[in-house]
Design an enzyme around this catalytic site. Structure first.
Site, PDB file in Angstrom:
ATOM      1  N   GLU A   1       6.488  -9.521 -24.729  1.00 13.64           N
ATOM      2  CA  GLU A   1       6.175  -8.127 -24.846  1.00 13.64           C
ATOM      3  C   GLU A   1       7.845  -7.320 -24.977  1.00 13.64           C
ATOM      4  OE1 GLU A   1       3.218  -6.623 -25.615  1.00 13.64           O
ATOM      5  OE2 GLU A   1       2.469  -8.732 -25.677  1.00 13.64           O
TER       6      GLU A   1
ATOM      7  N   SER B   1     -52.348 -24.355  -1.084  1.00 13.41           N
ATOM      8  CA  SER B   1     -52.791 -24.312   0.393  1.00 13.41           C
ATOM      9  C   SER B   1     -51.998 -23.476   1.284  1.00 13.41           C
ATOM     10  CB  SER B   1     -52.753 -25.742   1.052  1.00 13.41           C
ATOM     11  OG  SER B   1     -53.739 -26.421   0.520  1.00 13.41           O
TER      12      SER B   1
END
Length: 822
Positions: free
Chosen positions: A90, A474
């Site tokens: 950059e 159950s």
């Protein structure tokens, strides 16, 4: 001589006039823009958007959500190679200029003159800081001049280190990552200081175009950009040729990672995220909210491992299904091929403890595999393959494999897992297709202690603990039995366990219910029928009780009565319910008969430490002496406050009044059903839970037709937990699989830890309940001296002495029945 250079004079004059004009334009622009410039000093106190963070009750981070993933770090924490990579990409003259690079600006000016627009800004890192913190992204002349002047002002006010720190924490790097630390976690799952040179260069290449050079979305373009940055670093003498060459040949290892968390509770975090979004909208992701949950980190880890182990054990019993994929291998596995395979393995990624691997060669007793990290590992027969079957169906496996060639071949993409019982050796494995879930509550106030909605959130985000509706089988019977105990039946009531046929249009015509074992035992007491889970007894109990009576009764546990079936299949749990509803119902059995509601969000705190919400759940006050002794509460360290004492004192003044849970079962009925559920563990289908050595342990298994669903719900010492296992597509589990074989082991592994340090808690025998010696065969009062007599509990009004003076009583079947019984 002078005449020879006379032609240069007009050019020099034009140049001087241009410079003067540029100075005048710059001065005019400065005079126009300067009053509008924001104060560079404001950068010292900048408040970055921070995400929603979610914690366990003891301070473990379990979730982080925000459009902007951000983890600020100081410049001292940034590795030198990372700084150099960003400078190379950059602004390599960052430490030489004073905020503006003339060469870059000249390039931008020429573009402006020739095209009337600015296509590349020539921005320095300082100018990017000015733009990112204060300005828009519009490419206009005014905005560019403002950026220039503000950059100069920033350089006057802040050090180079401060500027670089602001830049590295603010820059957008794709996938919602802002700042290099967040990007390191997003792409590689670890902090920036642990990344290698190739990975650092990859991240440094993202600011230019985060989507175009994204290593997840565009790995080939990302590699080109990374290699260019490595070349720039070599050119600038930031790295040497050896470092350059090594990094150049590194594969693409980036993949999407979530936030770096302390605790795996993704299903809970998602529940909180949805609730916070409902309350605060999109600001929930940006305002720095902290949510403290009721989750216990130790129990959550235990729950996660218990579910993982449970589904793995089931999966191993049913055999190896084969490779996930098959990749053609080149004749020679050169370096370029290895890099490509590693990248493809990284794209697959690990799921939980299961790592992807490529089998690259094998012999009769060994195989060589390539891992995503580049390791070539040797798998030997004894530790990695021996004892494995091949899957045929849910009911059948093949004979044991005799050599590796029967299990794997070159090109197979498989899963490997460390084997804890074999010195952490790698073992051939696979991702389980079966799923499991667990939810555990504090029975006295409904606080969710742990929740696992599936064995791995990355594989499936569907929360089976709260979102799935499955048949409980159950597991639902205790609610029907409780209705019976409150309507004249006793644990000693005799009901026939015999075949029965129903002609009922609601059940699709003829219905012949059966027991899991396929056998029948004749007349038996309700207590025994429950601990042996006899289906025919449950159906006859519901038949005598009345379906409407039962449905109205079980609604008090929180079930939606309108969704329950108006037929006798209700007794077998044929309807679909959520795990959270089931465990909440069992909490009533565990806490002495009170109704509590499950909750997980304890507090919401804003970024300044202010409590915006605090839970006030209904409490069972038979066991809430501890409420008077407030424990020190977890407060996240990142919250700004004068002191912890100030926060606690301010909350002390706002403590909500105690919210007492309502009683929905009488003490007598609760005592009886608790006693019967304890026998499920002592004598029945839950006998494996005896391994806990807890005399107060109680619960019930559940297995549905197929079987397709396996359950166990139970409790001890105020902790109530439900576990479930099954396939999402309702495939059969296998004819030898039950709640006791699949779900109960998960429950036991979890409860071993959950009950550590907890004393047993037995319900006291209440007034109105008596213990009477009975004949176990008929449930009536035992004869004096009867050798096989047993003690049974009864409500006083239902004790055998009173029943024996009348004819039929609840539990004695009439000889007449509207159904064919044979």
């Amino acid at each position: 001589m002078l005449n020879r250079f006379a032609f240069l004079r007009p050019l020099l004059l034009i140049g001087a006039l241009a410079v003067a004009g540029l100075v005048m334009i710059t001065a005019a622009a400065f005079l126009y823009i300067d009053p509008q410039l924001p104060k560079a000093e404001a950068l010292r106190d900048v408040e970055l958007q921070t995400p929603l963070r979610i914690y366990s009750k003891d301070g473990q981070l379990i979730g982080e959500f925000g459009e902007k993933r951000r983890t600020p770090i100081s410049i001292q924490e940034v590795p030198e190679l990372a700084i150099k990579a960003f400078l190379a990409a950059e602004d390599d003259r960052f430490f030489q200029h004073r905020g503006v690079d003339p060469a870059g600006l000249l390039r931008a000016a020429l573009q402006l003159i020739t095209s009337g627009d600015i296509k590349s800004g020539g921005s320095t890192i300082t100018m990017q800081v000015a733009k990112n913190y204060f300005l828009t992204r519009d490419k206009t002349f005014t905005r560019k001049f403002t950026e220039i002047f503000l950059a100069i002002e920033i350089e006057r006010r802040l050090s180079k280190g401060d500027i670089l720190e602001l830049y590295l924490n603010k820059i957008f790097l794709g996938h919602h990552a802002y700042g290099i630390e967040a990007a390191a976690y997003v792409y590689y799952g670890k902090p920036i200081k642990e990344l290698n040179l190739a990975q650092i260069a990859m991240i440094a290449g993202l600011p230019k175009a985060p989507s175009a050079y994204n290593p997840i979305a565009n790995p080939s373009r990302a590699r080109v950009r990374r290699n260019w940055i490595l070349g720039r670093m070599l050119e600038l003498d930031y790295i040497d040729d050896q470092q350059y060459q090594a990094a150049l040949h590194e594969p693409i290892t980036a993949r999407a990672h979530g936030a770096k968390l302390d605790l795996n509770a993704a299903y809970v975090a998602e529940m909180i995220r949805i609730e916070m979004l409902r309350r605060y909208g999109q600001s929930a992701y940006e305002e720095g909210f902290t949510v403290i949950t009721s989750i216990d980190s130790k129990l959550q880890k235990t729950a996660q491992q218990a579910v993982l182990d449970g589904v793995t054990e089931y999966d191993l019993r049913h055999g190896y299904r084969g490779p996930e994929q098959q990749w053609p291998l080149p004749e020679t596995l050169d370096e370029e091929s290895v890099i490509d395979f590693r990248s493809r393995l990284n794209a697959i990624g690990p799921i939980g403890p299961w790592l992807p691997a490529l089998i690259i060669s094998n012999t009769e007793k060994t195989a060589t595999a390539l891992l995503a990290g580049g390791e070539h590992i040797t798998l030997d027969w004894e530790h990695s393959f021996e004892g494995m079957d091949r899957y045929i169906s849910e009911d059948r496996v093949s004979y044991k494999a005799k050599n590796t060639e029967e299990l794997v071949k070159p090109g197979d993409v498989v899963r490997l897992r460390r084997h804890p019982s074999a010195n952490e050796q790698w073992r051939l494995s696979q991702l389980p297709e079966v799923q499991g879930a667990l939810i555990s509550l504090n029975a006295d106030n409904g606080a969710i202690l742990s929740l696992v909605g599936g064995y791995d959130y990355e594989k499936s985000s569907f929360n089976r603990a709260t979102q799935a509706a499955r048949q409980p089988g159950s597991n639902f019977k205790p609610f029907i039995y409780t209705a019976g105990l409150d309507n004249g039946f006793t644990p000693a009531s005799i009901i026939n366990d015999a075949p029965i046929v129903f002609e009922d249009e609601k059940l699709g015509g003829t219905w012949r219910p059966d027991n899991d074992s396929g056998t029948f035992s004749g007349p038996m007491r309700l207590r025994k029928a429950l601990y042996l889970s006899r289906n025919l007894v449950s159906i006859r109990l519901l038949q005598q009780l009345g379906i409407r009576t039962a449905i109205d009764y079980v609604g008090r546990f929180g079930f939606d009565s309108s969704q329950l079936p108006l037929d006798l299949s209700l007794a077998l749990g044929s309807h679909s319910l959520s795990m959270i509803d089931i465990v909440t119902g069992y909490a009533t059995f565990a806490n002495g008969g009170y109704k509590v509601k499950p909750w997980v969000m304890d507090r919401i705190i804003d970024r300044n430490g202010n409590t915006l919400y605090r839970a006030n759940p209904a409490q069972v006050c038979d066991h809430c002496d501890a409420l008077a002794n407030n424990e020190q509460e977890f407060v996240p360290a990142h919250l700004e406050m004068e002191s912890l004492d100030d926060l606690l004192n301010s909350e002390e003044e706002e403590l909500l009044s105690l919210n007492q849970a309502p009683r929905i079962l009488s003490e007598q009925t609760t005592f009886l059903i608790d006693s019967m559920l304890q026998d499920v563990v002592r004598k029945g289908t839950g006998r494996k839970a005896l391994a806990l050595n807890r005399s107060d342990a109680a619960g019930k298994t559940g297995t549905t037709n197929g079987p397709t669903d396996a359950w166990f719900s139970g409790y001890s010492s105020g902790v109530v937990t439900s576990t479930w296992a099954g396939f999402d597509d309702n495939k059969k589990l296998g004819r030898r699989e039950y709640g006791g074989s699949v779900a109960l082991p998960i429950w036991i592994d979890y409860m071993k830890v959950a009950l550590e340090g907890r004393t047993e808690r037995h319900l006291p025998q209440p007034q109105g309940v008596v213990s009477v010696k009975i004949d176990p065969d008929n449930g009536k009062l035992a004869s004096p001296g009867q050798s096989n007599a047993i003690f049974e509990y009864f409500k006083t009004e239902n004790a055998p002495e009173a029943q024996s003076r009348s004819g039929n009583y609840p539990g004695q079947e009439s000889q007449e029945s509207p159904y064919d019984i044979f």
